[in-house]
Write an enzyme that holds these catalytic residues in place. Sequence first.
Site, mmCIF file in Angstrom:
data_model
loop_
_atom_site.group_PDB
_atom_site.id
_atom_site.type_symbol
_atom_site.label_atom_id
_atom_site.label_comp_id
_atom_site.label_asym_id
_atom_site.label_seq_id
_atom_site.Cartn_x
_atom_site.Cartn_y
_atom_site.Cartn_z
ATOM 1 N N ASP A 37 51.633 -11.222 -14.623
ATOM 2 C CA ASP A 37 50.393 -10.465 -14.507
ATOM 3 C C ASP A 37 50.312 -10.004 -13.061
ATOM 4 O O ASP A 37 49.960 -10.765 -12.170
ATOM 5 C CB ASP A 37 49.208 -11.365 -14.874
ATOM 6 C CG ASP A 37 47.860 -10.668 -14.690
ATOM 7 O OD1 ASP A 37 47.850 -9.479 -14.292
ATOM 8 O OD2 ASP A 37 46.822 -11.318 -14.925
ATOM 9 N N ASN A 92 45.741 -5.513 -20.949
ATOM 10 C CA ASN A 92 44.475 -6.189 -20.662
ATOM 11 C C ASN A 92 43.361 -5.299 -21.203
ATOM 12 O O ASN A 92 43.316 -4.100 -20.904
ATOM 13 C CB ASN A 92 44.320 -6.406 -19.152
ATOM 14 C CG ASN A 92 43.030 -7.114 -18.785
ATOM 15 O OD1 ASN A 92 42.189 -6.562 -18.087
ATOM 16 N ND2 ASN A 92 42.850 -8.341 -19.237
ATOM 17 N N GLU A 115 48.046 -18.290 -15.941
ATOM 18 C CA GLU A 115 46.730 -18.911 -16.149
ATOM 19 C C GLU A 115 46.803 -20.122 -17.086
ATOM 20 O O GLU A 115 45.938 -20.342 -17.934
ATOM 21 C CB GLU A 115 45.690 -17.896 -16.646
ATOM 22 C CG GLU A 115 45.210 -16.960 -15.558
ATOM 23 C CD GLU A 115 43.937 -16.205 -15.918
ATOM 24 O OE1 GLU A 115 43.151 -16.677 -16.758
ATOM 25 O OE2 GLU A 115 43.725 -15.123 -15.327
ATOM 26 N N GLU A 137 40.413 -33.245 -10.048
ATOM 27 C CA GLU A 137 40.176 -31.809 -9.854
ATOM 28 C C GLU A 137 41.431 -30.991 -10.109
ATOM 29 O O GLU A 137 41.368 -29.873 -10.617
ATOM 30 C CB GLU A 137 39.668 -31.547 -8.430
ATOM 31 C CG GLU A 137 38.271 -32.061 -8.146
ATOM 32 C CD GLU A 137 37.899 -31.845 -6.693
ATOM 33 O OE1 GLU A 137 38.644 -32.344 -5.811
ATOM 34 O OE2 GLU A 137 36.883 -31.180 -6.437
#
Length: 609
Positions: free
Chosen positions: A448, A513, A278, A314
């Site tokens: 992850d 998490n 991420e 973007e």
Amino acid sequence: MISYQHMVQHRFLHDVMASGEMTSEYKDKHCGGAGQPLTKSENNDGKKVLTNGMSRVHRVLTDDELASGRSTRWTELEIHGRVKNLSPSLWQLTHLSALFLNNNQLQRLPPEIAQLTNLTMLDVSNNKIRSLPTELGDMISLCHLYLNNNQLRVLPYELGKLFRIQTLGLQGNPLSPEIAKIYHETNGAQKILQFLLDHLTINTHPPPERNWVMIRHADPERPIATFTVLCYNVLCDKYATVNQYSYCPSWALNWEYRKSLIIKEIRTYEADVITLQEVETEQFRTLFQPELKQLGYIGIFAAKSRAKTMGEEERKYVDGCAIFWKVDKFDVDKHQVFEFSAVAMKKASTSENILNRVMPRDNIALCAVLKIKENVYANRRMTIPANDNVVGNPLVVCTAHIHWDPEFCDVKLVQSMMLAHEVSRVLDEVSKKYQITQQQVPVLICGDLNSLPDSGVFEYFSKGQITRRHMDLKSFREDSCLEKFTASTDKNVISHPLRLDSACDIGSIPFTNYTLDFKGMIDYIFATPQSLARLGILGPFDTQWVQSNKILGFPHPHVPSDHIPIMAQYAIIPTTHQRQPPPPQPTGHPPAGVIGSGYPTPPQHSFLR
């Protein structure tokens, strides 16, 4: 619902109000009050529609029903009758989901009200309350809070923690100008709660440092090549929204605040190899790359597949995976991106399951083939026997971010199969170049995986195979496309040729998490035990700190991501000392060795204690 009249009939909480006298005004829903239960003669079903549009079902049992011993089950309670004081016995009714104290003479709410942890509705309208207890902020189940027509001027900042609130009634109070202005704005109630949460003073101390857990020791009398690896989902800025993490102050979700804590966390551990998920494309370029360069790292990055379809501006905000390594310990030989949608198209484009369920997900993995340098040896003054020297040998490091949705456990498992398949393909190239077998190449798969230790994904990686009948495969159980990703001739299983152990298990790391709705281990470091001997791991996050500070979830002002990093240390086993691990245990057998692993702990090597 039960009223005071009914409570007296049952002889409990008789001291809740000693001087109450019920009047007809409550049946008329005076001032928007909830009203008393209806008698059976008024409405056989007991259904009543209130002035606020809510519907309630409650009525008083008749004398005949009481005489016959008919029992009641109630989770709502009304107390009416100009009550000035509340009995401490009331706070024992922890099963209550709704409490109506409106239209009384209360001047305060005691802190003990927070013991009613199941309340979703609390109505204290039309009283004389001047202040609210801070403990009210701990009643996180509250969805509807009516405080209308009291004497409130200020609100405790702790009310901001009531993130489930749908209705907040504050009309008819002499609120301070600042609060009143916000309340009368569009969506004012939610804005007030956010205002209060953002201004809540964080009195909690930072969490204690996590301990290092030694598993075995390297022999100090021998030259041993060791390194550490860290895996961390840093929570991309665009995902850190107030809607998603409503329990966290907005300022603590802000990237400008969180990024400094994330870099501080990485600096604290300063692992030799760092794998991140991420990571925003622009943040890799402007934050992670320059910050880690100062610490002696170089890194690579790959954005999710969707970036290819976007314009330059973007693309900056698309997240992906990154790998960093210490330049004094490793060189990079080559690196490669695995786009699962592209692998699916290449290998199994005729499968409807692949086209409809796997292809639309743009998850990726990133793989780097590193070359080991002599600084992996802590004591370089020792003479290293030529056959034991690992300098110049490869280390394959892979990081991945598997699809998140729990409803798509089949997609997670298929993506994992694709990952293992692609890593195996890289190993084939590496083994030929370095003239060693695939099994001799040390491999790390970190990431992850969005899968718990009891999932098909974990079973597949740790046991080396999974039955074709596994429930997580869903409609893929009958899909022949999976034969493209198996290393086995047995059509009853899907297998991979890697031998992998998880560095951490749920016994040592209960969660990686931690949010309001989910707490569990979904981040992993897998390593090949034949070539990498695990020496230690970073211990668990302090659960006592979480519980004592009533932490609802991460992120938190002291915890910048909803994930915590995991870390392990390995010794690189020279090929001359490697021993062939046993084959995978049949699916369904209890794991051996490392908890959660399908392989026994490898034999003790001569250079390890």
